[in-house]
Design an enzyme around this catalytic site. Structure first.
Site, short mmCIF file in Angstrom:
data_model
loop_
_atom_site.label_atom_id
_atom_site.label_comp_id
_atom_site.label_asym_id
_atom_site.label_seq_id
_atom_site.Cartn_x
_atom_site.Cartn_y
_atom_site.Cartn_z
N ASP A 170 -69.58 -54.61 41.26
CA ASP A 170 -68.25 -54.24 40.77
C ASP A 170 -68.34 -53.06 39.81
OD1 ASP A 170 -65.52 -54.37 40.75
OD2 ASP A 170 -65.40 -55.98 39.28
N GLY B 39 -58.53 -58.61 33.44
CA GLY B 39 -58.96 -58.03 34.71
C GLY B 39 -58.60 -58.97 35.83
N GLY C 223 -59.73 -62.71 35.02
CA GLY C 223 -59.30 -63.45 33.83
C GLY C 223 -59.12 -62.55 32.64
N LEU D 133 -58.44 -58.59 24.49
CA LEU D 133 -58.94 -57.22 24.66
C LEU D 133 -58.37 -56.61 25.94
CD1 LEU D 133 -62.68 -57.76 23.72
CD2 LEU D 133 -61.03 -56.40 22.46
N LYS E 248 -64.95 -63.80 28.12
CA LYS E 248 -64.16 -63.64 29.34
C LYS E 248 -63.87 -65.02 29.91
CE LYS E 248 -63.97 -60.86 33.48
NZ LYS E 248 -64.45 -59.60 34.00
N VAL F 153 -59.96 -61.26 28.69
CA VAL F 153 -61.11 -61.07 27.81
C VAL F 153 -60.62 -61.07 26.36
CG1 VAL F 153 -63.03 -59.58 27.22
CG2 VAL F 153 -62.28 -59.73 29.58
#
Ligand SMILES: Nc1ncnc2c1ncn2[C@@H]1O[C@H](COP(=O)(O)OP(=O)(O)OP(=O)(O)O)[C@@H](O)[C@H]1O
Ligand SMILES: *[C@@H]1O[C@H](CO)[C@@H](O)[C@H](O)[C@H]1NC(C)=O
Ligand SMILES: *[C@@H]1O[C@H](CO)[C@@H](O)[C@H](O)[C@H]1NC(C)=O
Ligand SMILES: *[C@@H]1O[C@H](CO)[C@@H](O)[C@H](O)[C@H]1NC(C)=O
Ligand SMILES: *[C@@H]1O[C@H](CO)[C@@H](O)[C@H](O)[C@H]1NC(C)=O
Ligand SMILES: *[C@@H]1O[C@H](CO)[C@@H](O)[C@H](O)[C@H]1NC(C)=O
Ligand SMILES: *[C@@H]1O[C@H](CO)[C@@H](O)[C@H](O)[C@H]1NC(C)=O
Ligand SMILES: [Mg+2]
Length: 702
Positions: A484, A368, A371, A365, A388, A373
């Site tokens: 975050d 980030g 890692g 998908l 994730k 996803v």
């Protein structure tokens, strides 16, 4: 009175015994008839009373073996009583005709070499004590070979070419009269009724071969017919030769078989069944009922087979073992005792592996800072998930971290992405979230491929995220810091409902306890300068990031964009300038083309500035933010710092060089989503002297 029945009884007994005697006599007579000496049939020799000599023996299964494979053996087997060939005898058939049918088998020691052969014999005597083995087939000797006094007629099945005996080849049928030098011989073959042609036959194939020998005294014609036992009797004999047996066959003759082994390679010679008739066609044998040959090759073959089976089993074992180890390795995970209580939240790696089709790139998908996803579908329930994969090096603090994850899994809010659970492997942590059909908000804001979100959708999302943050900060027994907040961590479900995701970085701390000093984690542009200075995560840091998020949604650009003019790098600077000049609405996203509710836009922009205040104590709490957004509470005055350097102060705190070059290099870094750790930041001219924590990590936003 008592005698009468006694007499009656005695008489009855006497009569009964007389009847029994009569019956016995009759049956003896009929038995004698049945044992007509001129005809017999042996479907196997189990109960046969044959005259055997030499190496010949009858196996318990009924198989007659004339020789084994020892060198220079002979073996004989004869029907025990002689056959009457007295043509003048009135009781017998007035001719020398006979018919016989038998099954032979020659099993060679080696497939290629054989010796020596067997023969059907009609002989005046069963004494072959002077007969020799090898080429004489146990019938003759060097001294009597060819002697007309022999009175031996034989049909030989010779498997060796003895040149001195004028053999035509090493696989022939021969007619022998008093001599092993054949009157006629012919290579072994048979006529196939089905294919209507002659087919050659290998006498030492080891397979049983059926033989028919018919002699017609009237025609003085001898027919010899061969066929494998799998074929019916051929319409044409192999050999049909005129021969007069008068003078050769005496009045009484013995019928049987002889076999001999040679000096080099040998056969086992077998007879499996035999019928003989002087008064007509020999009865057909019951082929399927005949004794079986021993398994070819015997022990060595069994040993070989055993070895092969063992090897195969071993191979299978190795393969299954290897696959087991491979699968074990493939699905290997770390599951410690303390995790037992997290059972429901603990996913097996196998489940996640299957759900994501082996973490295929197709399922990716996005990735980030921590890692990749992957999209997945849970087996059994068919529910869609996002997995994730976070790589981690040490197990330090893992227990604490997992317990946080699990407790975060208990958070339920319509504007939060549910954290379903986790899985732990060596150097890897997998977090399982609900799948959000519309992906992350940043894609809608910054990616022109996606449809533009209108203002009401955006405002809805903002309110949702504020709701979620309020829930995290105040709606639970513990304060949950998100740490975050940014557009890429706001995910949109199928109804474009905004949901705050990624608690991967969140830390819990007790409402009453001191905020912990932890690593500096966040994304540049959303990162509270105060946090950079103190390294202490607080609710106000979340509010700061939320402010950046508000501006981002309203203005449609990232809070930090190193590619822009230095004074526009930070979005908050730009909005602040607009506000000072009284044209705050100019900062709104041009893609909205002025289609927004002015009061809401103004409120969001000003709220963004308020939350972005460099002084944490001047920022509103999330509760107040919520009230401003939902209710009609009027906003407090905005006090911009005189320095007006708020967002850039994080760079100052980090003593980051402000030159364009560095900015460019940072932009490059940001594209690769790098994490600047302490050591590498020094290399890049980022000094983190002011931060005592060695764990400091600064992530550069994209
Ligand atoms: N639950 C989810 N459902 C659908 N898509 C998701 C989900 N979680 C993440 N994604 C997608 O995966 C991408 C990468 O997510 P990831 O959280 O790794 O990176 P990020 O959000 O950009 O940065 P950060 O590491 O700071 O969270 C996101 O941009 C989003 O498009
Ligand atoms: C063959 O038979 C003889 C006599 O019975 C015996 O001594 C010999 O060992 C046998 N040979 C084989 C190879 O079985
Ligand atoms: C053969 O049969 C004839 C006529 O019955 C008889 O004279 C002769 O003795 C028989 N021969 C033998 C060997 O039995
Ligand atoms: C065939 O057999 C007869 C005896 O019936 C014998 O005299 C003759 O020599 C034999 N012929 C050959 C070619 O061996
Ligand atoms: C088969 O072989 C026999 C004997 O050699 C011969 O007489 C016959 O003609 C052959 N038949 C065919 C169809 O070849
Ligand atoms: C021998 O074979 C020939 C040719 O097939 C046949 O005509 C004859 O009847 C056979 N004789 C016997 C006794 O089987
Ligand atoms: C011998 O031939 C006769 C006549 O065809 C037959 O009735 C009998 O069954 C045969 N016997 C054997 C043992 O072949
Ligand atoms: Mg994320």
């Amino acid at each position: 009175m008592l005698c009468r029945p006694f007499i009656l009884f005695t008489m009855a007994a006497a009569f009964t015994s007389f009847c029994f005697w009569l019956f016995s006599c009759l049956s003896v007579i009929s038995l004698a008839r049945a044992e007509d000496p001129d005809q017999f049939i042996y479907n196997g020799f189990r109960d046969a009373n044959l005259h055997l000599d030499g190496n010949a023996k009858i196996h318990p299964t009924g198989r007659l073996q004339l020789t084994n494979i020892t060198k220079q053996l002979v073996g004989h087997a004869f029907h025990p009583s002689p056959i009457n060939f007295n043509a003048s005898s009135p009781s017998s058939v007035r001719s020398l005709s006979f018919s016989t049918n038998f099954v032979i088998a020659m099993v060679p020691e080696l497939k290629s070499a054989s010796g020596h052969g067997l023969a059907f014999v009609i002989s005046q005597s069963t004494d072959f004590s002077r007969a020799e083995a090898v080429q004489y087939l146990g019938l003759f000797s060097a001294t009597n070979n060819g002697n007309s006094a022999n009175h031996i007629f034989a049909v030989e099945f010779d498997t060796i070419q003895s040149l001195d005996m004028k053999d035509i080849d090493n696989n022939h049928v021969g007619i022998d009269v008093n001599s092993v030098i054949s009157n006629r011989s012919i290579p072994a073959a048979y006529f196939s009724n089905k294919e209507r042609k002659n087919k050659s036959l290998n006498l030492i194939s080891g397979d049983p071969i059926q033989v028919w020998i018919d002699y017609s005294d009237g025609e003085k014609l001898l027919n010899v017919t061969l066929a494998p036992t799998t074929s019916p009797k051929p319409y044409q004999p192999l050999l049909s030769t005129s021969i007069d047996l008068t003078g050769i066959l005496l009045d009484t003759m013995y019928v049987g078989f002889s076999a001999a082994t040679g000096t080099i390679a040998n056969n086992k010679h077998y007879i499996l069944g035999w019928s003989f008739n002087r008064s007509g066609q020999a009865q057909s044998l019951d082929i399927s009922g005949l004794p079986k040959l021993p398994k070819v090759g015997g022990r060595t073959k069994t040993v070989l087979r055993l070895i092969m089976i063992i090897a195969a089993a071993l191979l299978l074992l190795i393969i299954t073992g290897a696959t087991y180890v491979y699968r074990k390795k493939k699905y290997e995970e770390i599951n410690e005792d303390w995790e037992k209580e997290y059972g429901p939240q603990r996913f097996s790696y196998k489940t996640l592996y299957k759900a994501t089709k082996g973490f295929k790139d197709k399922q990716l998908l996005g990735s980030g800072g921590f890692g990749k996803v992957y999209k997945g579908t849970l087996p059994f329930s068919d529910e869609e998930i996002a997995v994730k994969k976070v790589s981690h090096e040490s197990d330090q603090g893992m227990k604490e971290f997992v317990s946080e994850i699990v407790s975060m899994g208990r958070l339920r809010h319509r504007n939060l992405v549910r954290l379903r659970g986790y899985c732990r492997r060596k150097k890897e942590l997998l977090l399982v979230y609900d799948y959000m059909a519309n992906g992350s908000l940043d894609k809608f804001l910054f990616n022109d491929d996606n449809p533009n979100l209108n203002w009401s959708q955006r405002f809805q999302i903002i309110r949702g995220v504020a709701d979620a943050l309020l829930y995290l900060h105040e709606g639970w027994e513990q304060v949950v810091l998100h740490r975050d907040i940014k557009a890429s961590n706001v995910l949109l479900d199928s109804n474009l409902n905004g949901r705050l995701g990624d608690f991967g970085l969140a830390r819990l701390y007790d409402r009453d306890g001191d905020p912990q000093t932890t690593r500096l984690v966040g994304t540049l542009g959303y990162l509270d300068p105060e946090l950079a200075r103190t390294g202490k995560a607080t609710e106000t840091a979340d509010v700061f990031a939320f402010g950046a998020f508000l501006l981002e949604v309203a203005c449609g650009r990232k809070p930090f964009d190193p590619n822009l003019h230095p004074e526009d790098i930070f979005l908050v600077d730009l909005v602040g300038r607009c506000w000072k000049r009284g044209i705050i609405l100019d900062a709104s996203d041009p893609r909205l083309q002025g289609n927004y509710v002015v009061e809401e836009m103004e409120k969001v922009l000003k709220l963004g500035l308020l939350c972005s205040n460099s002084r944490p104590d001047l920022r509103p709490t999330i509760k107040e933010v919520e009230q401003y957004l939902v209710g009609n509470a009027s906003l407090p005055d905005i006090h911009l710092d005189s320095a007006q350097n708020r967002p850039s102060s994080i760079l100052e705190t980090l003593s980051l060089d402000h030159s364009t070059e560095t900015n460019t290099s940072m932009a490059n870094n940001s594209e690769s989503n790098c994490i600047i750790s302490c050591s590498s930041s020094v290399e890049r001219g980022v000094s983190l002297n002011s931060l005592s924590s060695t764990e400091t990590v600064l992530r550069i936003g994209r």
